[in-house]
Design an enzyme around this catalytic site. Structure first.
Site, mmCIF file in Angstrom:
data_model
loop_
_atom_site.group_PDB
_atom_site.id
_atom_site.type_symbol
_atom_site.label_atom_id
_atom_site.label_comp_id
_atom_site.label_asym_id
_atom_site.label_seq_id
_atom_site.Cartn_x
_atom_site.Cartn_y
_atom_site.Cartn_z
ATOM 1 N N LYS A 124 -5.288 -5.520 4.468
ATOM 2 C CA LYS A 124 -6.604 -6.014 4.837
ATOM 3 C C LYS A 124 -6.849 -7.531 4.846
ATOM 4 O O LYS A 124 -6.357 -8.148 5.774
ATOM 5 C CB LYS A 124 -7.596 -5.250 3.786
ATOM 6 N N ASP A 142 -1.724 -0.787 -5.810
ATOM 7 C CA ASP A 142 -2.586 -0.758 -4.273
ATOM 8 C C ASP A 142 -3.560 -1.749 -4.518
ATOM 9 O O ASP A 142 -4.608 -1.268 -4.635
ATOM 10 C CB ASP A 142 -2.770 0.740 -3.940
ATOM 11 N N TYR A 175 -7.111 6.164 -2.304
ATOM 12 C CA TYR A 175 -6.468 6.141 -1.106
ATOM 13 C C TYR A 175 -5.443 5.300 -0.747
ATOM 14 O O TYR A 175 -5.529 4.134 -1.229
ATOM 15 C CB TYR A 175 -7.810 5.853 0.118
HETATM 16 C C1 LIG Z 1 -7.178 0.724 3.766
HETATM 17 C C2 LIG Z 1 -6.285 0.924 2.507
HETATM 18 C C3 LIG Z 1 -5.124 1.524 2.560
HETATM 19 C C4 LIG Z 1 -4.734 1.621 3.860
HETATM 20 O O1 LIG Z 1 -4.419 0.545 4.901
HETATM 21 P P1 LIG Z 1 -4.310 0.644 6.330
HETATM 22 O O2 LIG Z 1 -4.219 -0.774 6.893
HETATM 23 O O3 LIG Z 1 -5.625 1.174 6.829
HETATM 24 O O4 LIG Z 1 -3.008 1.455 6.708
HETATM 25 C C5 LIG Z 1 -4.278 1.643 1.646
HETATM 26 N N1 LIG Z 1 -4.752 1.429 0.529
HETATM 27 C C6 LIG Z 1 -6.052 1.083 0.217
HETATM 28 C C7 LIG Z 1 -6.411 0.897 -1.371
HETATM 29 C C8 LIG Z 1 -6.652 0.865 1.158
HETATM 30 O O5 LIG Z 1 -7.803 0.463 1.012
#
Ligand SMILES: *Cc1c(COP(=O)(O)O)cnc(C)c1O
Length: 442
Positions: free
Chosen positions: A261, A233, A145
């Site tokens: 995060k 990511d 994601y």
């Molecule tokens: C949570 C998440 C996102 C998106 O971050 P948001 O602050 O919710 O937009 C992108 N990449 C990864 C791996 C994530 O876990």
């Protein structure tokens, strides 16, 4: 109108004015059934709902919280910053301090552009990669994601290579026409159309799937050979599996990073990082446009900096040790309760794959292999065990995420004693669920 007292009342009221009653679909109980608890406050490893029920919280804002809820160092940093004004539309010292803290800790990351979410970080990283390479194709992996921007909302549901299948209604086919979705843990062949490969270096959005020993090095080599950029990511792994994130953990250095995060200390922050030369392509220096009114917001940078400076390498080490022991005891307790289980661990991230008892040798989980990609992760998520287990745990005062594709986020506030209580609840919950399944079969 007096405030309603119960979770059910609050949720009914929420549904009147907020679609589905939630501001992010992962918070709904749609995949586990029932009514969500509405949180009134958090304290360390706990959340307390509007009815006064206290839960051990393993959600921790899906990994945004590392020190536990309402940590005094973080709340006082936010309070101090708020008193100075909350947003200006001019550079602030807090942005510089947070950017320095990130770049000091992540090997190879020299500059960051701060944004307000992980979604923005990933979206901007992809735009930057396309701008730098002059190519359009993006390779992502099934089950990873990267936020909800159009071009990255593709994939899911098939291990077969797909091109151009939108992952949501409302995403035009054109937006994902250049997004290739490939199976995790298989190094793809790349051609000269590929601008970038974006990957969760430890996949934590299809439950927990660790990279195989050669996956990340293979991606690095494939990108180098094709002239494509490698994007890690690290929105979950960054500053959670260690101060150097998955980069230090794996020894593989990407070209671009996405953070989010933890770096916001519970407030909205994301960042996109890289070396000076690559980031020079961002506006105002370069031609790739990217912007944000609240980017580098003073409250958010203060909270993030407080977390990054509070956590030491010893803390990460100690947390990893505590969590490894927890995961082992957790899977033993669940297996003794009668369910089949695999609980993979990477640093303080714990996955939980559950399955019905394996026939006569129900107490043995020897037969279960940890999933390596979305197809194998999906088999567990689709077997219907997790929703039962989730509710059995919630009744015992342990809040897991209300979905089978999430990981557990034990953090620095989860003491050994708190984790022991999770293990005890898991053993009882597994026994209860195994019993339910036997009755349902019988
Ligand atoms: C949570 C998440 C996102 C998106 O971050 P948001 O602050 O919710 O937009 C992108 N990449 C990864 C791996 C994530 O876990």
């Amino acid at each position: 109108m007096a405030d309603p007292a119960t979770n059910a009342d609050w949720f009914a009221r929420a549904q009147e004015v907020i679609p589905g009653g939630v501001d992010s679909p992962v918070r709904s109980f749609s995949s586990v059934g029932g009514t969500p608890y509405t949180v009134m406050r958090g304290e360390g490893p706990y959340v307390v709902d509007v009815e006064g029920t206290r839960y051990i919280d393993l959600v921790q804002s899906y990994g945004a919280v590392l020190l536990g809820h309402a940590h005094p160092v973080v709340t006082s940093a936010i309070t101090r910053a708020a008193a100075l004004g909350t947003t200006f539309g001019a550079p602030t010292p807090g942005e510089v301090l947070l950017a320095e803290a990130i770049c000091e800790r992540v090997p190879g990351c020299v500059q960051v552009r701060l944004v307000s979410s992980g979604t923005e970080a990933a979206m901007s990283a992809v735009r930057l990669a396309r701008g730098i390479t002059g190519r359009e194709r993006v390779v992502k992996f099934d089950g990873c994601y990267h936020g909800h921007s159009d071009g990255l909302l593709a994939g899911g549901g098939s291990g077969v290579a797909m091109l151009g299948l939108p992952g949501s209604v409302g995403v035009p086919r054109g937006a994902v026409a250049e997004t290739a979705v490939l199976p995790y843990n298989a190094v793809p062949e790349l051609d000269d159309k590929v601008a970038c490969v974006i990957v969760e270096p430890v996949a934590a959005n299809m439950n927990l799937v660790a990279p195989g020993p050669d996956f990340l090095t293979g991606l690095r080599a494939a990108c180098d050979a094709a002239g494509a950029l490698l994007i890690f990511d690290e929105v979950i792994t960054g500053f959670r599996i260690g101060s150097g994130g998955a980069t230090a953990w794996s020894g593989v250095t990407p070209d671009l990073w996405c953070f989010g995060k933890v770096i916001g200390g519970g407030l909205p922050v994301g960042a996109l990082g890289g070396n000076r030369e690559l980031l020079a392509s961002l506006a105002p220096e370069g031609p790739v446009y990217q912007a944000g009114t609240l980017s580098g917001n003073p409250l958010a940078t203060a909270a993030g900096l407080a977390v990054l400076t509070e956590v030491t390498d010893d803390d990460y080490f100690e947390l990893g040790t505590r969590v490894a022991s927890f995961a082992g005891r957790l899977s033993s307790a669940i297996a003794e309760g009668g369910l089949a289980v695999v609980a993979p661990v990477v640093g303080p991230l714990v996955g939980l794959f559950l399955a019905p008892p394996l026939g006569e040798t129900a107490s043995s989980n020897m037969g279960l292999a940890a999933p390596v990609d979305y197809v194998s992760a999906h088999e567990f998520a689709a077997n219907g065990v997790y929703p039962r287990f989730f509710h059995a745990m919630l009744r015992r005062g342990v809040a897991l995420a209300p979905g089978a594709y999430e990981v557990m986020f034990p953090g620095l506030a989860h003491s050994g004693d708190v984790l022991d209580r999770v293990v005890a609840a898991a053993g009882e919950s597994a026994a209860e669920v195994a019993q339910q399944l036997a009755v349902a079969q019988g």
